[in-house]
Structures are given as structure tokens and as C-alpha cells.
Design an enzyme around this catalytic site. Structure first.
Site, PDB file in Angstrom:
ATOM      1  N   LYS A  97       0.803  -1.216   0.000  1.00 59.68           N
ATOM      2  CA  LYS A  97       0.000   0.000   0.000  1.00 59.68           C
ATOM      3  C   LYS A  97       0.841   1.274   0.000  1.00 59.68           C
ATOM      4  O   LYS A  97       0.302   2.367  -0.172  1.00 59.68           O
ATOM      5  CB  LYS A  97      -0.986  -0.010   1.170  1.00 59.68           C
ATOM      6  CG  LYS A  97      -1.848  -1.252   1.242  1.00 59.68           C
ATOM      7  CD  LYS A  97      -2.777  -1.433   0.057  1.00 59.68           C
ATOM      8  CE  LYS A  97      -3.935  -0.504   0.116  1.00 59.68           C
ATOM      9  NZ  LYS A  97      -5.036  -0.934  -0.790  1.00 59.68           N
ATOM     10  N   ASP A  98       2.162   1.141   0.206  1.00 54.69           N
ATOM     11  CA  ASP A  98       3.033   2.317   0.044  1.00 54.69           C
ATOM     12  C   ASP A  98       2.888   2.884  -1.359  1.00 54.69           C
ATOM     13  O   ASP A  98       3.003   4.091  -1.585  1.00 54.69           O
ATOM     14  CB  ASP A  98       4.508   1.930   0.230  1.00 54.69           C
ATOM     15  CG  ASP A  98       4.820   1.497   1.645  1.00 54.69           C
ATOM     16  OD1 ASP A  98       3.986   1.724   2.541  1.00 54.69           O
ATOM     17  OD2 ASP A  98       5.904   0.913   1.848  1.00 54.69           O
TER      18      ASP A  98
END
Ligand code: PMP
Length: 360
Positions: free
Chosen positions: A71-72
Site C-alpha cells: 500500500k506504500d
């Protein structure tokens, strides 16, 4: 930008969005944000052999991203696109409802760029995620896990209320933001395709918002038309199709996957097959990935791998199955990594029990 269907090969996504070129990682990084993407693809040897697979089994290790998860990628991209659109300006506050990892991706980017961040997150999510979020400077609001997604007290409901109350605040909204799937189309899928020299026969991934599987599937289906896309959904969630697979709405302990509504960014028409999984097989597979392969992944990685060893049985020699491992064991040090927690929850499998026995 236009609202018409996108003409980039395979994208076909409606609504305004831009694409990016994919580049390898530079030798010296301007900031830690340049260490998002270009994650390693690792051959899973012992588990594939023990499960009798004939195909090659590969793990896309997303926990090597700067903030520790897949999700970065969207945390950085959603912020940078909002800056380009003028929605996000210096002094703005970013608010996001998340199961934690999107929050970490946003808070990491916000720490580097200097935005205030408020994260609303259900009680179920681990203390480890909360501590990382706080260390990155995010403010946290915990919400009841059992609240329905559209209830005012849910993490989504509370984020909306805060957004109405706080001037110059923005919800980037991973559930509907086109850059959630688009960043996986532009980068994650491109990395998988390049690492495999264009031959991918099966892709297995879990779905939370569904952005990861949707973006990857869109591009790989265009480039490898015979690929089989397998979606993984825990018992208790309703994302799988056909509906008859979703036999319960009871809670489960694996974090980050499954929902009680269908997020806008999840395009289920791209998923060829859904596999339902339970907590025990997820956590025991995560422990196997750590113990047998040295892959220090999180719980939903075990979920995806447990489903993959079932689905990949139909592939033959010379074929290739890629499994997406979303986050790191760092998020679960007091949970499934802890033998006492595994035992207390009834997840200790026979192999682990024997190993512990033999130590005494
Ligand atoms: N695993 C974990 C641990 C996650 O935090 C998430 C994100 N919610 C996912 C899997 C699923 O990713 P996506 O939202 O892109 O479907």
C-alpha cells in the site's frame, strides 16, 4: 485528461487519470519514497515441492517497500496525483479510513512532504500498525470493528465526519481513487511482467479495496491473454463470486483483506476464479513461509499462498504462478508470530506443535 475510456493498452478504465512510465530504482535515492516499487520476485522452493506442484511458484515480496507493504505504492501515488491536480496543497490535512497499511503509506509520504495525517482504523487492526503510524506523526482514531461500513461510527463514517469538520482536509479515498488500481497497472504488473520475461500463467492475490488485483489483472490480461487471475477472499467477507461461496459474515482475524461491501475500484469481471480461505490455513502458511523459505511476510500473505498452492495444482511443468505477498511480519509481532497467540486462538497446526514439543 478526459472522462472517456482510457486508450492505454489494456487499461479501459473510465474517468480522468494519468499513467506513468515504469523505471528501475536509481542507485542513489532522493528520498526514501524512491524505495517504493521494484520489489523482489522470489522462487518459493520447499513449499512448492512439499505441495507437489509441477509449476514454478514465485512470490512478489511487497513487504520490501519503504513502509513495509504493497500500500506504500498507492499512498505515494494518491498524494502526488492530488498535488498535481491542486487538490492537495501545503498546509492541507490528509484523512483516510484504512486497515492500517494504506495509512502507513500515506503517513510515510506525508512525513517526507510535511502534511498532517489523520488515520481512522478499526479496533481489530494490530497495535504494531498503530505504533508505526504514530511514529510517522499520524493522528489515530480507532473505530468499532463490528460497525457496518456505512454506519456513522465506522472507520469510513468517522473519516467523512472529520473531513466535514476540519478545514482544508482531503480524503484521498482508496476505495474509489482511480490511482489505486492505476499504480498497480503502471508499476506492480509491469514489474511482474518484466521479471517473468512475459510468461505469467497464473496470478494469485487477496482483495481488500481490490486495487492491487484489479490493476495487476488489467495489465497482465492485456499482455498475457491466457493468464488465470485468482482472487482470494476470507470466509466472513462478501467479495467472492459466485455469491454462493460467501456462506458466513462472521468475523475473522486476518487483516487487510475482505469487506462487507464491494469497493468501487474492485473490478470483479477481471477475476477468473475466487478461492475462500480461513484464518488457520492463512496463519499456518505465513509461519511456513517464514520457517521454510525465510520470507518474513504477514498474515494475508499466508492467505494468498494457501490459496495459490490449491489453485496452482492445475498448472504443469514450465508454467508459472505468481503470488502477491502484501505486507511484513513486522505488523504482527504480538499476533501470529507469537506461539502463545497461535495456541490461544487454536491456530497451532500439527507440524508446529511437533516442533515445539521436540524443543522441550
Ligand atoms: N493485505 C494487507 C495486509 C493489506 O493491508 C491490504 C490492503 N487493505 C491488502 C492485503 C489488500 O490490498 P488491496 O486493498 O489493494 O486489495
Amino acid at each position: 485528461m478526459s472522462t472517456a475510456t482510457c486508450t492505454v493498452k489494456g487499461c479501459n478504465q473510465n474517468g480522468p487519470h494519468r499513467h506513468e512510465e515504469h523505471h528501475p530504482e536509481p542507485a542513489i535515492l532522493d528520498t526514501i519514497l524512491d524505495h517504493i516499487g521494484n520489489t523482489p520476485m522470489v522462487r518459493v522452493n520447499k513449499i512448492a515441492k512439499a505441495e507437489g506442484l509441477q509449476c514454478e511458484l514465485l512470490a512478489k515480496c511487497e513487504f520490501f517497500n519503504a513502509g513495509g507493504s504493497v500500500k506504500d505504492r498507492i499512498g505515494k501515488r494518491m498524494i502526488e496525483e492530488a498535488e498535481k491536480d491542486g487538490r492537495l496543497k501545503p498546509g492541507c490535512t490528509i484523512i483516510e479510513p484504512t486497515s492500517g497499511n494504506t495509512g502507513i503509506g500515506l503517513a510515510l509520504t506525508a512525513a517526507v512532504k510535511g502534511y498532517r495525517t489523520i488515520i481512522t482504523l478499526p479496533e481489530k487492526m494490530s497495535q504494531e500498525k498503530v505504533d508505526v503510524l504514530k511514529a510517522l506523526g499520524a493522528e489515530i482514531v480507532r473505530t468499532p470493528t463490528e460497525a457496518a461500513w456505512d454506519a456513522p461510527e465506522s472507520h469510513i463514517g468517522v473519516a467523512k465526519r472529520l473531513n466535514a469538520e476540519i478545514p482544508d482536509s482531503v480524503i484521498l479515498d482508496q476505495y474509489a481513487n482511480p490511482y489505486n488500481p492505476v499504480t498497480h497497472f503502471d508499476h506492480t504488473a509491469e514489474e511482474i511482467y518484466r521479471a517473468c520475461d512475459g510468461q505469467v500463467d497464473m496470478l494469485v492475490a487477496g482483495a481488500g479495496t481490490g486495487g492491487t488485483i484489479t490493476g495487476i489483472a488489467r495489465k497482465l490480461k492485456a499482455l498475457c491473454p491466457n493468464i488465470i487471475i485468482v482472487g482470494v477472499d476470507p470466509h466472513g467477507s462478501i467479495l467472492a463470486q459466485p455469491e454462493s461461496l460467501n456462506t458466513t459474515t462472521e468475523g475473522y482475524k486476518v487483516e487487510g483483506i475482505g469487506y462487507d461491501f464491494i469497493p468501487e475500484v474492485l473490478d470483479r469481471s477481471l477475476i477468473d476464479r475466487w478461492i475462500k480461505t480461513d484464518d488457520k490455513e492463512s496463519f499456518t502458511m505465513s509461519r511456513r513461509l517464514i520457517r521454510e523459505e525465510g520470507i518474513l511476510c504477514g498474515g494475508s500473505s499466508g492467505t494468498a499462498m494457501a490459496a495459490a498452492v490449491r489453485a496452482a495444482k492445475e498448472l504443469g511443468p514450465g508454467q508459472r504462478c505468481v503470488v502477491l505477498l502484501p505486507d511484513s511480519v513486522r505488523n504482527y509481532m504480538t499476533k501470529f508470530l507469537n506461539d502463545g497467540w497461535m495456541q490461544a486462538n487454536g491456530f497451532t497446526d500439527e507440524v508446529m506443535a511437533q516442533e515445539q514439543e521436540s524443543k522441550h
